[in-house]
Write a protein that holds these residues in place. Sequence first.
Motif, PDB file in Angstrom:
ATOM      1  N   ALA A  34      32.641  40.130  38.470  1.00 59.48           N
ATOM      2  CA  ALA A  34      31.435  40.299  37.661  1.00 59.48           C
ATOM      3  C   ALA A  34      30.248  39.718  38.418  1.00 59.48           C
ATOM      4  CB  ALA A  34      31.591  39.612  36.305  1.00 59.48           C
ATOM      5  N   TYR A  35      29.082  40.365  38.261  1.00 55.09           N
ATOM      6  CA  TYR A  35      27.869  39.956  38.976  1.00 55.09           C
ATOM      7  C   TYR A  35      26.689  39.960  38.010  1.00 55.09           C
ATOM      8  CZ  TYR A  35      30.759  41.763  42.838  1.00 55.09           C
ATOM      9  OH  TYR A  35      31.785  42.045  43.693  1.00 55.09           O
ATOM     10  N   ALA A  43      21.126  47.052  33.786  1.00 62.44           N
ATOM     11  CA  ALA A  43      22.235  46.209  33.338  1.00 62.44           C
ATOM     12  C   ALA A  43      21.978  44.765  33.756  1.00 62.44           C
ATOM     13  CB  ALA A  43      23.546  46.694  33.947  1.00 62.44           C
ATOM     14  N   GLN A  44      22.302  43.835  32.871  1.00 60.43           N
ATOM     15  CA  GLN A  44      22.193  42.409  33.209  1.00 60.43           C
ATOM     16  C   GLN A  44      23.450  41.906  33.907  1.00 60.43           C
ATOM     17  OE1 GLN A  44      20.526  43.486  30.220  1.00 60.43           O
ATOM     18  NE2 GLN A  44      18.826  43.256  31.654  1.00 60.43           N
ATOM     19  N   VAL A  45      24.578  42.560  33.631  1.00 60.06           N
ATOM     20  CA  VAL A  45      25.846  42.177  34.253  1.00 60.06           C
ATOM     21  C   VAL A  45      26.614  43.435  34.633  1.00 60.06           C
ATOM     22  CG1 VAL A  45      28.096  41.066  33.897  1.00 60.06           C
ATOM     23  CG2 VAL A  45      26.027  39.973  33.016  1.00 60.06           C
ATOM     24  N   LEU A  46      27.199  43.425  35.813  1.00 56.14           N
ATOM     25  CA  LEU A  46      28.080  44.507  36.269  1.00 56.14           C
ATOM     26  C   LEU A  46      29.474  43.929  36.483  1.00 56.14           C
ATOM     27  CD1 LEU A  46      28.560  47.435  37.370  1.00 56.14           C
ATOM     28  CD2 LEU A  46      27.997  46.513  39.637  1.00 56.14           C
ATOM     29  N   VAL A  47      30.455  44.542  35.830  1.00 55.85           N
ATOM     30  CA  VAL A  47      31.863  44.136  35.993  1.00 55.85           C
ATOM     31  C   VAL A  47      32.587  45.252  36.736  1.00 55.85           C
ATOM     32  CG1 VAL A  47      34.033  43.593  34.826  1.00 55.85           C
ATOM     33  CG2 VAL A  47      31.862  42.759  33.884  1.00 55.85           C
ATOM     34  N   SER A  48      33.354  44.895  37.746  1.00 56.62           N
ATOM     35  CA  SER A  48      34.194  45.876  38.436  1.00 56.62           C
ATOM     36  C   SER A  48      35.657  45.572  38.151  1.00 56.62           C
ATOM     37  CB  SER A  48      33.937  45.853  39.957  1.00 56.62           C
ATOM     38  OG  SER A  48      34.315  44.613  40.512  1.00 56.62           O
ATOM     39  N   ILE A  49      36.410  46.611  37.806  1.00 55.24           N
ATOM     40  CA  ILE A  49      37.829  46.459  37.499  1.00 55.24           C
ATOM     41  C   ILE A  49      38.529  47.751  37.894  1.00 55.24           C
ATOM     42  CG2 ILE A  49      37.543  47.259  35.112  1.00 55.24           C
ATOM     43  CD1 ILE A  49      39.737  45.182  34.323  1.00 55.24           C
ATOM     44  N   PHE A  95      28.113  34.913  40.101  1.00 55.00           N
ATOM     45  CA  PHE A  95      29.118  35.972  40.166  1.00 55.00           C
ATOM     46  C   PHE A  95      30.507  35.354  40.087  1.00 55.00           C
ATOM     47  CE2 PHE A  95      28.750  34.586  44.490  1.00 55.00           C
ATOM     48  CZ  PHE A  95      29.893  34.965  45.191  1.00 55.00           C
ATOM     49  N   CYS A  96      31.450  36.154  39.620  1.00 54.14           N
ATOM     50  CA  CYS A  96      32.813  35.666  39.415  1.00 54.14           C
ATOM     51  C   CYS A  96      33.800  36.619  40.085  1.00 54.14           C
ATOM     52  CB  CYS A  96      33.150  35.579  37.928  1.00 54.14           C
ATOM     53  SG  CYS A  96      32.104  34.445  37.005  1.00 54.14           S
ATOM     54  N   THR A  97      34.875  36.058  40.573  1.00 56.11           N
ATOM     55  CA  THR A  97      35.934  36.876  41.166  1.00 56.11           C
ATOM     56  C   THR A  97      37.287  36.390  40.668  1.00 56.11           C
ATOM     57  OG1 THR A  97      36.892  37.659  43.262  1.00 56.11           O
ATOM     58  CG2 THR A  97      36.065  35.403  43.217  1.00 56.11           C
ATOM     59  N   GLY A  98      38.224  37.319  40.565  1.00 50.94           N
ATOM     60  CA  GLY A  98      39.535  36.975  40.051  1.00 50.94           C
ATOM     61  C   GLY A  98      40.436  36.332  41.087  1.00 50.94           C
ATOM     62  N   ILE A  99      41.397  35.554  40.595  1.00 47.79           N
ATOM     63  CA  ILE A  99      42.435  34.965  41.451  1.00 47.79           C
ATOM     64  C   ILE A  99      43.776  35.519  40.987  1.00 47.79           C
ATOM     65  CG2 ILE A  99      43.503  32.859  42.309  1.00 47.79           C
ATOM     66  CD1 ILE A  99      41.023  31.343  41.328  1.00 47.79           C
ATOM     67  N   ARG A 100      44.419  36.316  41.826  1.00 48.77           N
ATOM     68  CA  ARG A 100      45.701  36.916  41.446  1.00 48.77           C
ATOM     69  C   ARG A 100      46.884  36.015  41.769  1.00 48.77           C
ATOM     70  NH1 ARG A 100      45.011  42.052  45.109  1.00 48.77           N
ATOM     71  NH2 ARG A 100      43.994  40.395  46.329  1.00 48.77           N
ATOM     72  N   PHE A 101      46.664  34.973  42.557  1.00 49.22           N
ATOM     73  CA  PHE A 101      47.780  34.215  43.120  1.00 49.22           C
ATOM     74  C   PHE A 101      47.873  32.792  42.581  1.00 49.22           C
ATOM     75  CE2 PHE A 101      46.071  36.952  46.699  1.00 49.22           C
ATOM     76  CZ  PHE A 101      46.856  38.046  46.356  1.00 49.22           C
ATOM     77  N   GLN A 102      47.359  32.566  41.383  1.00 50.69           N
ATOM     78  CA  GLN A 102      47.403  31.227  40.802  1.00 50.69           C
ATOM     79  C   GLN A 102      48.833  30.737  40.643  1.00 50.69           C
ATOM     80  OE1 GLN A 102      44.637  29.669  40.382  1.00 50.69           O
ATOM     81  NE2 GLN A 102      45.012  27.927  39.051  1.00 50.69           N
TER      82      GLN A 102
END
Length: 320
Positions: free
Chosen positions: A162-163, A85-91, A116-123
């Motif tokens: 995502a990584y 895989a070129q990208v792995l997404v965790s959810i 890599f990217c990470t979510g922000i729940r508290f915007q």
Amino acid sequence: MALKKIIIYMPAFNEQDTIYKVLKSVPKMYDGFDEVELLVVNDGSIDKTEEEAINAGAKVISHNHNQGVGKAFQTAVNYALTHHAQVLVSIDADGQFDVNQIIEMITPITEKLADFCTGIRFQQGKPENMPKVKYWGNNLVSHIVSFVSKTKIQDASCGFRAYNRDCLYNLNLQGDFTYTHETILDLLHKNYKISQIPVIVSYFDGRISRVANNILKYGFKTSTIIFKCLKDYKPLQFFLYIALFIFGLAIFSGGFVLLHWINNNSITPYKSIGIISLALTGMSLLLTVYALMADMLGRIRDNQEKILYFQKKTYFENNK
């Protein structure tokens, strides 16, 4: 030309009520990718999670008992590397996150703006139905991770991420309980670029978190992971700060005894405090030596991780 593959990964522990619907709602096409695979790591569920995930078309890897989301993530990373895989997404598998935001999570990676990217729940502040103590705890952990990494991290505990493949080669995680904080610290230490994406999250009234169902336990375990990361990634500062604190106690107690001796020509009845002061001085000197040794071992560890990175890259690239 090799296929560009993305894997959407979900850890699952007794998620039979939601996992089928969540898996079916995941978009099956993304620009720039020729193949999309759904992966579920069934972490010792005792309900029909595995059956529901298979019925939804996912590849399922099952642990024979509950080992924690940290271990589940390590399983997913190994699978993603093995299956190119070129990208792995965790959810999450419980439907808390909007699967349609996966495209937002992977865009900085596909456009080479981040590794890599990470979510922000508290915007927008505290999400509805999220316990105040959990919100406060998440903010505290994020401040600690920001301090250690020297990078402003707005939500260190979010599991929606995502990584790219290179990050996966370089991840060497130790924690089984959770992985969210350790991955950020590890990858930022190795100079990977992070992107933080605001995400929509729904907290269902009455639902108990699989990871943070006990705030004290969660706080203790995550603090332990961060503590270990600080020791591993900043060993010189870690031991020197402790040494300076102990030396400060030695100076304070020793100074008190010294002033008493100057005024009274005797250290009685504070002889024991003087002995403690000398012991603390010796301890601080010993910790200073430890700091220098730990710094040397830290540099050796960094070199070993670089070697491991190239070994993993060679191994997985040569086994296509």
